[in-house]
Design a protein around this motif. Structure first.
Motif, mmCIF file in Angstrom:
data_model
loop_
_atom_site.group_PDB
_atom_site.id
_atom_site.type_symbol
_atom_site.label_atom_id
_atom_site.label_comp_id
_atom_site.label_asym_id
_atom_site.label_seq_id
_atom_site.Cartn_x
_atom_site.Cartn_y
_atom_site.Cartn_z
ATOM 1 N N MET A 1 0.608 -1.164 -0.147
ATOM 2 C CA MET A 1 0.051 0.069 -0.027
ATOM 3 C C MET A 1 0.926 1.204 -0.070
ATOM 4 S SD MET A 1 -3.017 1.232 2.752
ATOM 5 C CE MET A 1 -3.751 2.641 2.499
ATOM 6 N N ASN A 2 0.596 2.039 -0.884
ATOM 7 C CA ASN A 2 1.450 3.416 -0.997
ATOM 8 C C ASN A 2 1.093 4.346 0.131
ATOM 9 O OD1 ASN A 2 0.748 2.413 -4.150
ATOM 10 N ND2 ASN A 2 2.890 3.049 -3.812
ATOM 11 N N PRO A 3 1.972 5.027 0.746
ATOM 12 C CA PRO A 3 1.901 5.987 1.458
ATOM 13 C C PRO A 3 1.288 7.136 1.101
ATOM 14 C CG PRO A 3 4.183 6.087 0.972
ATOM 15 C CD PRO A 3 3.675 4.839 0.117
ATOM 16 N N PRO A 4 0.243 7.989 1.735
ATOM 17 C CA PRO A 4 -0.377 9.022 1.023
ATOM 18 C C PRO A 4 0.546 10.263 0.943
ATOM 19 C CG PRO A 4 -0.555 8.948 3.588
ATOM 20 C CD PRO A 4 0.015 7.600 3.086
ATOM 21 N N PRO A 5 0.367 10.971 -0.197
ATOM 22 C CA PRO A 5 1.025 12.038 -0.576
ATOM 23 C C PRO A 5 1.428 13.017 0.578
ATOM 24 C CG PRO A 5 -1.030 12.230 -1.716
ATOM 25 C CD PRO A 5 -1.054 11.045 -0.946
ATOM 26 N N PRO A 6 2.522 13.420 0.799
ATOM 27 C CA PRO A 6 2.975 14.486 1.484
ATOM 28 C C PRO A 6 2.047 15.724 1.550
ATOM 29 C CG PRO A 6 4.896 14.334 0.216
ATOM 30 C CD PRO A 6 3.810 13.423 -0.210
ATOM 31 N N THR A 7 1.837 16.329 2.522
ATOM 32 C CA THR A 7 1.300 17.899 2.452
ATOM 33 C C THR A 7 2.218 18.592 1.928
ATOM 34 O OG1 THR A 7 -0.099 17.406 4.407
ATOM 35 C CG2 THR A 7 0.196 19.676 3.816
ATOM 36 N N VAL A 8 1.753 19.482 0.759
ATOM 37 C CA VAL A 8 2.581 20.514 0.060
ATOM 38 C C VAL A 8 2.769 21.707 0.742
ATOM 39 C CG1 VAL A 8 3.338 21.129 -1.928
ATOM 40 C CG2 VAL A 8 2.369 19.079 -2.028
ATOM 41 N N THR A 9 3.839 22.075 0.909
ATOM 42 C CA THR A 9 3.805 23.547 1.699
ATOM 43 C C THR A 9 3.505 24.726 0.558
ATOM 44 O OG1 THR A 9 6.243 23.670 1.432
ATOM 45 C CG2 THR A 9 5.561 22.708 3.412
ATOM 46 N N ARG A 10 3.648 25.863 0.706
ATOM 47 C CA ARG A 10 3.503 26.841 0.013
ATOM 48 C C ARG A 10 4.681 26.954 -0.997
ATOM 49 N NH1 ARG A 10 1.446 32.529 2.108
ATOM 50 N NH2 ARG A 10 -0.252 31.245 2.519
ATOM 51 N N TRP A 11 5.963 27.183 -0.366
ATOM 52 C CA TRP A 11 6.944 26.998 -1.212
ATOM 53 C C TRP A 11 7.079 25.719 -2.233
ATOM 54 C CZ3 TRP A 11 10.572 28.828 -3.890
ATOM 55 C CH2 TRP A 11 11.779 28.174 -4.345
ATOM 56 N N GLY A 12 6.513 24.706 -1.638
ATOM 57 C CA GLY A 12 6.373 23.490 -2.635
ATOM 58 C C GLY A 12 5.689 23.693 -3.698
ATOM 59 N N GLN A 13 4.455 24.219 -3.474
ATOM 60 C CA GLN A 13 3.609 24.539 -4.921
ATOM 61 C C GLN A 13 4.347 25.575 -5.642
ATOM 62 O OE1 GLN A 13 0.960 23.318 -5.333
ATOM 63 N NE2 GLN A 13 -0.289 22.484 -3.679
ATOM 64 N N VAL A 14 5.059 26.581 -4.928
ATOM 65 C CA VAL A 14 5.574 27.402 -5.846
ATOM 66 C C VAL A 14 6.660 26.875 -6.799
ATOM 67 C CG1 VAL A 14 7.142 29.827 -5.983
ATOM 68 C CG2 VAL A 14 5.171 29.576 -4.400
ATOM 69 N N TRP A 15 7.675 26.196 -6.339
ATOM 70 C CA TRP A 15 8.598 25.616 -7.379
ATOM 71 C C TRP A 15 8.054 24.718 -8.216
ATOM 72 C CZ3 TRP A 15 9.812 20.455 -7.765
ATOM 73 C CH2 TRP A 15 9.665 19.848 -6.914
ATOM 74 N N ARG A 16 6.835 23.982 -7.943
ATOM 75 C CA ARG A 16 6.297 23.066 -8.795
ATOM 76 C C ARG A 16 5.631 24.221 -10.125
ATOM 77 N NH1 ARG A 16 6.005 20.159 -4.249
ATOM 78 N NH2 ARG A 16 6.209 17.895 -4.204
ATOM 79 N N LEU A 17 5.140 25.164 -9.510
ATOM 80 C CA LEU A 17 4.434 25.989 -10.471
ATOM 81 C C LEU A 17 5.584 26.458 -11.584
ATOM 82 C CD1 LEU A 17 2.200 27.530 -11.959
ATOM 83 C CD2 LEU A 17 2.215 29.206 -10.149
ATOM 84 N N LEU A 18 6.536 26.813 -10.982
ATOM 85 C CA LEU A 18 7.847 27.521 -11.794
ATOM 86 C C LEU A 18 8.277 26.183 -12.553
ATOM 87 C CD1 LEU A 18 9.773 29.637 -9.000
ATOM 88 C CD2 LEU A 18 8.155 30.161 -10.824
ATOM 89 N N LEU A 19 8.400 24.936 -12.173
ATOM 90 C CA LEU A 19 9.074 24.215 -12.971
ATOM 91 C C LEU A 19 8.054 23.533 -14.120
ATOM 92 C CD1 LEU A 19 11.236 21.963 -13.450
ATOM 93 C CD2 LEU A 19 9.977 20.335 -12.080
ATOM 94 N N VAL A 20 6.660 23.660 -13.951
ATOM 95 C CA VAL A 20 5.620 23.673 -14.820
ATOM 96 C C VAL A 20 5.798 24.579 -16.107
ATOM 97 C CG1 VAL A 20 3.036 23.732 -15.350
ATOM 98 C CG2 VAL A 20 4.154 22.153 -13.604
ATOM 99 N N LEU A 21 5.845 25.923 -15.584
ATOM 100 C CA LEU A 21 5.890 27.291 -16.408
ATOM 101 C C LEU A 21 7.118 26.908 -17.410
ATOM 102 C CD1 LEU A 21 4.792 29.867 -14.081
ATOM 103 C CD2 LEU A 21 3.725 28.764 -15.903
ATOM 104 N N ALA A 22 8.346 26.296 -16.952
ATOM 105 C CA ALA A 22 9.668 26.259 -17.582
ATOM 106 C C ALA A 22 9.513 25.279 -18.579
ATOM 107 C CB ALA A 22 10.767 25.892 -16.472
ATOM 108 N N ILE A 23 8.724 24.045 -18.231
ATOM 109 C CA ILE A 23 8.519 22.894 -19.175
ATOM 110 C C ILE A 23 7.678 23.291 -20.452
ATOM 111 C CG2 ILE A 23 7.484 20.847 -19.618
ATOM 112 C CD1 ILE A 23 8.554 19.920 -16.605
ATOM 113 N N THR A 24 6.594 24.439 -19.896
ATOM 114 C CA THR A 24 5.762 24.800 -20.887
ATOM 115 C C THR A 24 6.178 25.621 -21.656
ATOM 116 O OG1 THR A 24 3.711 24.696 -19.255
ATOM 117 C CG2 THR A 24 3.573 26.233 -21.111
#
Length: 386
Positions: free
Chosen positions: A1-24
């Motif tokens: 059984m896979n563990p639940p995904p960790p709670t993403v902090t605000r900084w985690g959301q920011v760097w994920r968004l920046l990475l998505v924009l860079a790939i886009t």
């Protein structure tokens, strides 16, 4: 059984968004100028679909991972600005490490590659090379997702083990506290029951006998005072042992030993009890641990005899011959009748329970019985190699 995904902090959301924009940006940088110049409608639709895909990827990739990954990667055929969202959804799906989900979605994504290459109005110099690069990128994204999922599972396992270890440690601490409280109660009973019984006997005599001469009254009062003082002294000693000592195996001095049995019997004799002590062997040769246990057995036997059969004669027999162990037998006739001149001393009823535990911890055995001739027998044996 896979563990639940960790709670993403605000900084985690920011760097994920920046990475998505860079790939886009990387996937749309060549097509965007052509769309703006030749197909502005496509350009506007591309942006709109890309925004919706990005929002969907951030909001629903954990709740609906398969659907989110399929939709974002399929719409990336006509919306190159959805490339970042499609990559994020695919990586998030791979972190679940469920091959029945990863394989079908990866196949669908791979099938979209020829379509994207075919409809791209600004292809590179070698379309086959572009397709190969996209395949490699998809493989890398799946590999990254698998690595992240494996690391999350490892961390979850380590965290679970740490929590279990903490719970076990807490249980051990609670058990140790309970054992310590039991030991305190046992030591307090062993030390104080004897002294308090003596005080009760003398005080009861003073309350019942109103014809005693002043000299005997003073003598009884002096005995009560000395016994109470000894009880307080022994109480301080026990508390010191329980506070700092390593345990019953090596308590701090002073502690009773087998050689103190004669003093114990003399105290009860001075209090008016008829006690006959017989000893085989040398009590001073008995080791401290075994001697302390035998002393507590005799002390408990005399205290119980005073409580339940005050007017009877008590016989104490101790066999201290090395090699066969140390044996102590305390016997007294059962009390005849129920009339008492004084109330019996209060008791918790746990003296023999704690005493049996003490003897068994020393490797011995404790028995109590009533013989056919109506005598109560308390017998203890503790091993003592020669």
């Amino acid at each position: 059984m896979n563990p639940p995904p960790p709670t993403v902090t605000r900084w985690g959301q920011v760097w994920r968004l920046l990475l998505v924009l860079a790939i886009t940006a990387l996937s749309w940088v060549e097509l965007a100028p052509w769309q703006l110049a030749n197909a502005p409608g496509w350009f506007a639709a591309d942006i709109a679909i890309g925004v919706v895909s990005t929002v969907a990827a951030f909001r629903w990739r954990h709740r609906f991972p398969v659907a989110t990954a399929l939709v974002t990667n399929v719409v990336s055929i006509v919306s190159f600005s959805s490339g970042g969202a499609a990559s994020l959804a695919l990586v998030s799906l791979a972190t679940r490490r469920r091959w029945r989900e990863i394989v079908p979605v990866t196949i669908v994504v791979a099938l979209t590659i020829p379509v994207v290459v075919a409809i791209n109005p600004v292809p590179g110099p070698d379309p086959r090379l572009d397709a190969a690069v996209v395949v490699v990128v998809i493989g890398l994204m799946v590999a990254v997702g698998l690595y992240v999922g494996s690391r999350r599972e490892l961390l979850a396992t380590l965290r679970s083990r740490a929590e279990i270890a903490e719970a076990e440690q807490a249980a051990k601490v609670a058990q140790a506290r309970g054992a310590e409280r039991t030991r305190i109660a046992r030591e307090m009973h062993d030390v104080l029951a004897h002294r308090i019984s003596l005080v009760t006997m003398h005080a009861g005599a003073l309350a019942y006998r109103d014809d005693l001469p002043p000299e005997q009254v003073r003598e009884a009062a002096r005995t009560i005072q000395e016994t109470a003082h000894q009880a307080m002294t022994e109480l301080r000693g026990v508390l010191g042992v329980l506070r700092d000592g390593p345990g019953d195996a090596a308590p701090e001095l002073p502690q009773p030993s087998a050689g103190d049995l004669r003093i114990l019997v003399e105290e009860w004799a001075r209090a008016g009890m008829r006690v006959d002590l017989s000893v085989d062997g040398d009590l001073d040769d008995v080791p401290d641990a075994e001697g302390r246990t035998i002393f507590r057995v005799v002390q408990e036997g005399l205290t119980n005899a005073h409580k339940h059969a005050t007017d009877t004669a008590v016989t104490v027999r101790v066999d201290a011959e090395g090699g066969a162990g140390v044996r102590a037998v305390v016997t007294n006739p059962l009390r005849v009748g129920t009339t008492r001149t004084t109330a019996p001393p209060p008791g918790a009823g746990l003296g023999l329970v704690g005493l049996r535990e003490r003897v068994e911890l020393a490797g011995g055995r404790l028995t109590q019985k009533v013989t056919p001739d109506q005598r109560y027998v308390l017998e203890a044996w503790v091993p003592w190699p020669a």
